[in-house]
Design a protein around this motif. Sequence first.
Motif, PDB file in Angstrom:
ATOM      1  N   SER A 162       0.835  -1.202   0.000  1.00  0.00           N
ATOM      2  CA  SER A 162       0.000   0.000   0.000  1.00  0.00           C
ATOM      3  C   SER A 162       0.868   1.249   0.000  1.00  0.00           C
ATOM      4  O   SER A 162       1.945   1.286   0.624  1.00  0.00           O
ATOM      5  N   SER A 163       0.416   2.269  -0.689  1.00  0.00           N
ATOM      6  CA  SER A 163       1.168   3.526  -0.749  1.00  0.00           C
ATOM      7  C   SER A 163       1.320   4.167   0.627  1.00  0.00           C
ATOM      8  O   SER A 163       2.205   5.004   0.835  1.00  0.00           O
ATOM      9  N   SER A 164       0.482   3.751   1.566  1.00  0.00           N
ATOM     10  CA  SER A 164       0.578   4.282   2.923  1.00  0.00           C
ATOM     11  C   SER A 164       1.581   3.515   3.784  1.00  0.00           C
ATOM     12  O   SER A 164       1.855   3.899   4.917  1.00  0.00           O
TER      13      SER A 164
ATOM     14  N   PRO B  11       6.908   1.971  -2.103  1.00  0.00           N
ATOM     15  CA  PRO B  11       5.688   1.332  -2.618  1.00  0.00           C
ATOM     16  C   PRO B  11       5.355   1.808  -4.029  1.00  0.00           C
ATOM     17  O   PRO B  11       5.419   2.997  -4.337  1.00  0.00           O
ATOM     18  N   GLY B  12       5.059   0.829  -4.891  1.00  0.00           N
ATOM     19  CA  GLY B  12       4.748   1.136  -6.275  1.00  0.00           C
ATOM     20  C   GLY B  12       5.958   1.254  -7.177  1.00  0.00           C
ATOM     21  O   GLY B  12       5.819   1.455  -8.386  1.00  0.00           O
TER      22      GLY B  12
ATOM     23  N   GLY C  62       6.706  -7.976  -4.205  1.00  0.00           N
ATOM     24  CA  GLY C  62       6.276  -8.038  -2.817  1.00  0.00           C
ATOM     25  C   GLY C  62       4.855  -7.574  -2.654  1.00  0.00           C
ATOM     26  O   GLY C  62       4.458  -6.506  -3.158  1.00  0.00           O
ATOM     27  N   ILE C  63       4.055  -8.387  -1.925  1.00  0.00           N
ATOM     28  CA  ILE C  63       2.629  -8.073  -1.799  1.00  0.00           C
ATOM     29  C   ILE C  63       2.164  -7.941  -0.342  1.00  0.00           C
ATOM     30  O   ILE C  63       1.010  -7.587  -0.095  1.00  0.00           O
TER      31      ILE C  63
END
Length: 321
Positions: free
Chosen positions: A207-209, A254-255, A316-317
């Motif tokens: 998550s971007s957070s 992230p991303g 990575g998830i």
Amino acid sequence: MRPYTRLFLSLLLCSFLSFSISGCNLSQIIASLYMDITDAPIDDPLYQDVYITIAGLEVNGKKLEDFGEKQTIKISELQAGVTAQLVNAEVAAGEYDNITLILDYDTDEDGTAPGCYAMTSYERKIDLANGKTGEQKISLTKALNLSADEEVNLVIDFDLRKSIRSSLPGDESELVFVEGNDLVSALRVVDKAEAGTIKGTLLSELSSSSAVNTYVIYAYKPEDFNKDTERFDSDGDGIAFEKAVTSTLVTVLPGRSENFSLHYLEAGTYTLVIEAYESEEFYRYPVGYLKTVGAEVVGVPVNVKVQEETTVNLTGIGVVQ
């Protein structure tokens, strides 16, 4: 010159050559031994640069005279396959089984104390000897069978992550070398001709957070990895992920995705294990294993072949304990 005189001289010369050849032994037959050094990264971001001073090298207990004067090496910059040459020596052909690295704890190559030290991000020098003085010999097992005129290229992997730890009760320094067998286990010797490389990318789909932005990728022999114990200092020596063969550090937001590489791995099957961290300027907090696409929980099998690059693309998830 009379014919029989020429015949006598010819026979004498042949006898001399025959004696010289038959009298030759392995100690008179020369092979070339190149020896480099490399590193796996230290974990703690507070410590930027690590220097070691090498006073000499021994092969089967005999000092390599070709090493010359002692060398001070900024070992922390020798990552991602980068090496520094220690010696190009001529040695007698034959069988060897031991390489010894000799550290100088007292002074560096310029005569300045100490010989082995780390620099913090605040430019403070920390002696790694923990009160010890003189020389430290680290004897490493490596079987070699050198033939005449053979060239062998070895690399010593001086794994800073496993060879340096934070202080324990009784230490005189806040950052020190581990001791005894732990220090021997932190180093390995690899023949470059028998090694391969793992290269790949790590994509973060967290998550971007998420505050997770740093990862250490470890290469294990499958039988040596235990997810319930390796993350922790189970034996009290100050080192986690102790049985990993080597490791590399990569920062991935992230991303985003970043490249990574693991070098000087002998041929065989390995398990890649990824620890995730939340990182700040001078601190790094472990949060768990990174779960990747296609892996059951943790651990990605990879087969390494001699003199080849194995490509692995990881996604990575999530983070698991």
